[in-house]
Scaffold this motif. Structure first.
Motif, PDB file in Angstrom:
ATOM      1  N   ARG A 195      -0.924   1.411   9.139  1.00  0.00           N
ATOM      2  CA  ARG A 195      -2.993   0.507   9.036  1.00  0.00           C
ATOM      3  C   ARG A 195      -3.730   2.676   9.664  1.00  0.00           C
ATOM      4  O   ARG A 195      -5.237   1.988   9.223  1.00  0.00           O
ATOM      5  N   ASP A 196      -2.776   3.088  10.043  1.00  0.00           N
ATOM      6  CA  ASP A 196      -3.753   4.288   9.897  1.00  0.00           C
ATOM      7  C   ASP A 196      -3.848   5.367   8.765  1.00  0.00           C
ATOM      8  O   ASP A 196      -4.699   6.468   8.569  1.00  0.00           O
ATOM      9  N   GLY A 197      -3.498   4.305   7.831  1.00  0.00           N
ATOM     10  CA  GLY A 197      -3.843   5.595   6.496  1.00  0.00           C
ATOM     11  C   GLY A 197      -1.925   6.159   6.020  1.00  0.00           C
ATOM     12  O   GLY A 197      -2.620   7.033   5.001  1.00  0.00           O
ATOM     13  N   LYS A 198      -1.265   6.683   7.196  1.00  0.00           N
ATOM     14  CA  LYS A 198      -0.382   7.452   7.049  1.00  0.00           C
ATOM     15  C   LYS A 198       0.647   6.907   6.128  1.00  0.00           C
ATOM     16  O   LYS A 198       0.976   5.790   6.710  1.00  0.00           O
ATOM     17  N   THR A 199       1.438   8.504   5.655  1.00  0.00           N
ATOM     18  CA  THR A 199       2.069   7.362   3.984  1.00  0.00           C
ATOM     19  C   THR A 199       3.663   7.532   4.493  1.00  0.00           C
ATOM     20  O   THR A 199       3.917   8.630   6.474  1.00  0.00           O
ATOM     21  N   SER A 200       4.637   7.387   3.478  1.00  0.00           N
ATOM     22  CA  SER A 200       6.021   7.304   4.930  1.00  0.00           C
ATOM     23  C   SER A 200       6.761   7.503   3.444  1.00  0.00           C
ATOM     24  O   SER A 200       8.233   7.354   3.565  1.00  0.00           O
ATOM     25  N   PHE A 201       6.604   8.565   2.934  1.00  0.00           N
ATOM     26  CA  PHE A 201       7.118   9.015   1.887  1.00  0.00           C
ATOM     27  C   PHE A 201       8.791   9.791   2.237  1.00  0.00           C
ATOM     28  O   PHE A 201       9.688  10.066   2.206  1.00  0.00           O
ATOM     29  N   ASP A 202       8.442  10.593   3.640  1.00  0.00           N
ATOM     30  CA  ASP A 202       9.655  10.977   4.360  1.00  0.00           C
ATOM     31  C   ASP A 202      10.741   9.946   4.804  1.00  0.00           C
ATOM     32  O   ASP A 202      12.094   9.766   4.603  1.00  0.00           O
TER      33      ASP A 202
END
Length: 252
Positions: free
Chosen positions: A96-103
């Motif tokens: 929701r905050d625009g943070k991605t989750s590739f990790d």
């Protein structure tokens, strides 16, 4: 393939589905090696069933090879390998905050997919050197999840890892057929594991309301029974079995 008298390795054997499987195989006469990131837990279960424990990060290919070598030296070459090690992760692809989750995606595949592949690889290599017994040298059982078909919001990484495990069953079975090694996958639904035990009662009740019959969480012993039935039935090969009480996961 009979269980009695054969060597088995179980990853994730310190708890949950893996611990139940290790206990079941040992109760049916197998000599069991337990591989788990939780070394103390692996030792505890191994002592309980008269097996051997090896602490290992399954995403480390060299460590997996060394851990299986330890089991092999203590018990003999495994003819049965059950992969239960894995992590459950939840993260939106873009939060929701625009943070991605590739990790999160990378870590989930490292443990669930690459860990399964490493154990399957090193187990199969050893099985190939064994004498054939009634046309079989070994059985490998991998663990996917119903999320490979019913992935919920936030489960992109988890569903991808489990979908890849399910997809490996047929090509792996075809490759190992000449050696007399079978490969099967179990896709469990909602089971009574440590992760589920941590949830509040109202959340658990909401989850189980979506399971048609039996309307409850699966028991780890039921997973263990399925794994043992796969080992025992020589015509089960190259496919994925849903073990889920006919549940289908909702979108969220």
């Amino acid at each position: 393939m009979q269980i009695d008298g054969n060597v088995a390795i179980v990853t994730g054997g310190a708890s949950g589905l893996g611990a139940a499987t290790a206990r079941h195989l040992a109760a049916n006469g197998a000599k069991v090696g337990i591989l788990d990131f939780d070394g103390a837990g692996a030792v505890r279960i191994a002592e309980e069933i008269g097996g051997v424990a090896a602490q290992v990060d399954v995403s480390d290919d060299a460590a997996v090879d060394a851990a299986i070598t330890k089991i092999e030296q203590a018990l003999g070459t495994p003819r049965i390998a059950v992969n239960c090690a894995g992590i459950g992760t939840a993260a939106r692809i873009v939060g929701r905050d625009g943070k991605t989750s590739f990790d999160v995606f990378r870590k989930t595949l490292d443990v669930n997919l690459f860990g399964t592949y490493a154990v399957m690889t090193h187990a199969a290599r050893r099985m190939m050197e064994l004498a054939s017994v009634e046309g079989e040298r070994g059985v490998i059982v991998n663990t996917a999840s119903v999320a490979f078909q019913d992935g919920q919001l936030g489960q992109a990484a988890y569903a991808a890892s489990k979908g890849a495990i399910a997809s490996m069953a047929l090509p792996a079975a075809r490759e190992f057929a000449r050696a007399g090694i079978r490969v099967m996958t179990i896709a469990p639904g909602l089971f009574h594991t440590p992760m589920m035990e941590s949830l509040p009662d109202d959340v658990t009740a909401q989850i189980t309301s979506n399971i048609p019959h039996p309307a409850r969480l699966g028991a780890p012993e039921e997973y263990a029974l399925m794994a043992a039935q796969i080992v025992a039935n020589p015509y089960l090969n190259g496919t994925t079995i849903r073990l889920d009480g006919a549940t289908r996961l909702p979108p969220r």
